[in-house]
Structure formats: C-alpha cells, structure tokens
Design an enzyme around this catalytic site. Structure first.
Site, PDB file in Angstrom:
ATOM      1  N   TYR A 149      50.534  55.541  63.693  1.00  0.00           N
ATOM      2  CA  TYR A 149      50.829  56.812  64.353  1.00  0.00           C
ATOM      3  C   TYR A 149      51.321  56.575  65.776  1.00  0.00           C
ATOM      4  O   TYR A 149      52.336  57.142  66.197  1.00  0.00           O
ATOM      5  CB  TYR A 149      49.584  57.706  64.370  1.00  0.00           C
ATOM      6  CG  TYR A 149      49.724  58.885  65.302  1.00  0.00           C
ATOM      7  CD1 TYR A 149      50.551  59.955  64.954  1.00  0.00           C
ATOM      8  CD2 TYR A 149      49.052  58.938  66.519  1.00  0.00           C
ATOM      9  CE1 TYR A 149      50.693  61.043  65.824  1.00  0.00           C
ATOM     10  CE2 TYR A 149      49.194  60.009  67.380  1.00  0.00           C
ATOM     11  CZ  TYR A 149      50.014  61.059  67.023  1.00  0.00           C
ATOM     12  OH  TYR A 149      50.175  62.129  67.880  1.00  0.00           O
ATOM     13  N   GLY A 150      50.605  55.743  66.526  1.00  0.00           N
ATOM     14  CA  GLY A 150      51.025  55.435  67.889  1.00  0.00           C
ATOM     15  C   GLY A 150      52.395  54.793  67.929  1.00  0.00           C
ATOM     16  O   GLY A 150      53.202  55.072  68.828  1.00  0.00           O
TER      17      GLY A 150
END
Length: 313
Positions: A149-150
C-alpha cells in the site's frame, strides 16, 4: 462560484471534504466507484448530507477505466481522495487491486487534469515513510515504505512529480497521518475499538499495543486539504499530522474511560507492514499554509464515540 471535483467523495475524508466545500458555497462534482472494500450502504450514508445540499452533483464512475474528460469541464480544481486503502490487505494477489485503483487511476486522472490545466490536491499517506529514520518525520526524509500500500502511494507521488515536470501539472500531495473521527472506515482501529465497546465484543490487538501513531482529526485534515488548494505553491508535499502521537494501548484506555466500559483484548502477532510509530513534523505546512491542528485526541474521540452511539441506536 468555484467548482471542484472530489474523487472518493463517498469515503471517510472525501464525504467530510465535500460537505465543507458545499458549506463554503462552492459547487462539488463528487465521484465514487463504490468499490467493495467495505459496505456500500455505509458509503451511501456518508453521502446523505452532501446529496441534500444545492450545488452537489454525484457521478458513479471508476477512475481506472471510466471516461474522465467531461467531468473536468468548468472545474477549478481537483481533490483526489479516491484510493484502495489498507496496509494489511495490500499483500499477495490483492496488490493488483492497489495497482489499478491507486496507481492506474491516479495516472489517468493526472492525464485529464493536465489537459484541463487545473490543480490537483492529492491524498497521500504517512505509509510512504515506513519505519522512518527520524521522528518527528520531515517531508524531506527518504521514503522507505514497508507495505505494498505504501509503495502504491509513493508511486502516485512519483507520477505527480513526473506530470509536473513534463506537462506543468500542479499537484499538492498531502501525507495524512492516521485520520480519525465520525465515519472512519470500519476496518480502522478507532472504529473497531468503539464498535467492540458498544457491542460488548472483544478487540483484536496486533502486536503488543505499544505501537504509536500521530492521530489527526478529520476536521483538521479537511482544513489542511482546502488550504492546499488555495496555497501559493502549486507543487509541494506536506505532512498533515494532528500532533497527538499516542500508543494503541493508551488509546484503548482512553476509549474505555470515555465509554465507561472495559474492553476485552485478544492479542495477535504484529501484522506485516505495520510500522512501529509515526510522528509528523508539520513545520512546513504551518509556515506555508498557516494550518495548525485544532482538535485534541480526547475531543475528537468523544465526537467519534458519539457518532458511533448514534449509528448503533
């Protein structure tokens, strides 16, 4: 009368932002795809207030494949909050969803925004820092995301820089630090804690509970987002943090006190991608946009608890 495009308008922050813009007598074109990350009925409920106001137009569309150019007609700026959220769910085969809903969708939006020559204020995340080298963490700290996600949010920031350099697109990226408040997504910690307290259920703690976050009230996050559209700098990255770094264990204790109930805890191993702590250095946004957080953690949690009780009633 300014007219703004708000992507992800049925989400947590997006619905609050849409209402704030409408209260300022702006026109809002809201876009949402109602992805199945959580229940559509909750997102529909988020939209009720905006739908009831004059000046709001809703379009159900996915940025990853829908026609975008007509949505930019007469628009003065874009608030891009649509994304596939969540650290824990971004591993494995589901990363393909993050590539589509975050990276591809953002690239297509940038294409349309560059042609329309409008500024984009984009929701990024403190997840781009990973386990940062220093705390509080400044915007010039080298990003080292520890979750897919990051990685997807950092890729969106890189796309912003590319479109700025090659096509003159103005993009302001806001690295939100753990936003909370009424309508918070049901998978987020505060929502799960309050739901467990009100329902008499147990709460899963991933790890020891000593991990800490810089919590930011949704009203403060919205104020920062609006300020970014009106700021002088068309290309910038800002931390948006509430200055309330608190451990999960301390949050549980505070929620128990506010609710007047004890919470049964179930400890589980720490999840992959969960960082040890986050703390935002907000000197840049304070100096350049004049923004400061206004809501203390206890005040914000009291509001979220009241909203949870109202929904449960």
């Amino acid at each position: 009368m300014p007219r703004y495009l708000v992507t992800g308008c049925a989400g947590f922050v997006g619905s609050h932002l849409s209402e704030a813009l409408l209260e300022r007598k702006h026109e809002v074109v809201g876009i949402d795809a109602f992805t199945d990350y959580y229940a559509r009925r909750l997102k529909e409920a988020n939209l009720e207030s905006a739908r009831a106001r004059p000046g709001f137009t809703f379009v159900e569309r996915n940025l990853a494949d829908g026609e975008l150019a007509p949505l930019f007609e007469g628009v003065d700026g874009v608030f891009h909050l649509a994304a596939q959220p969540g650290v824990r769910g971004s591993w494995g085969a589901t990363f393909a969803i993050y590539v589509r809903e975050n990276i591809l969708a953002t690239q297509r939006l940038f294409e349309a925004a560059a042609r329309a020559r409008v500024r984009v204020v984009m929701a990024s995340s403190s997840s781009v820092y990973g386990n940062a080298e220093e705390y509080p963490t400044r915007e010039d700290t080298s990003p080292r995301p520890v979750s897919p996600y990051g990685v997807s949010k950092l890729a969106c920031e890189s796309l912003a820089q590319t479109y700025s350099e090659c096509f003159g697109l103005e993009v302001v990226a806001l690295r939100y630090f753990t936003v909370y408040g009424p309508r918070q997504r049901p998978d987020m910690a505060f929502s799960r804690i309050i739901s467990a307290l009100l329902g008499g259920e147990s709460f899963r703690v991933f790890g020891t509970g000593e991990q800490s976050r810089d919590f930011t009230y949704v009203g403060d996050a919205v104020a920062a987002t609006v300020a970014a559209m009106n700021g002088r700098r068309g290309n910038a990255v800002y931390n948006v943090g509430g200055g309330s770094e608190t451990s999960l264990g301390e949050v549980v204790a505070l929620c128990e006190r506010l609710a007047g109930r004890r919470l049964e805890l179930r400890h589980e191993p720490a999840a992959a991608g969960d960082v040890r702590r986050t703390a935002a250095d907000t000197a840049r946004i304070r100096a350049e946009l004049g923004w400061t957080p206004q809501t203390a953690l206890e005040e914000g949690l009291t509001a979220q608890l009241a909203a949870g009780r109202s929904t449960a009633a």
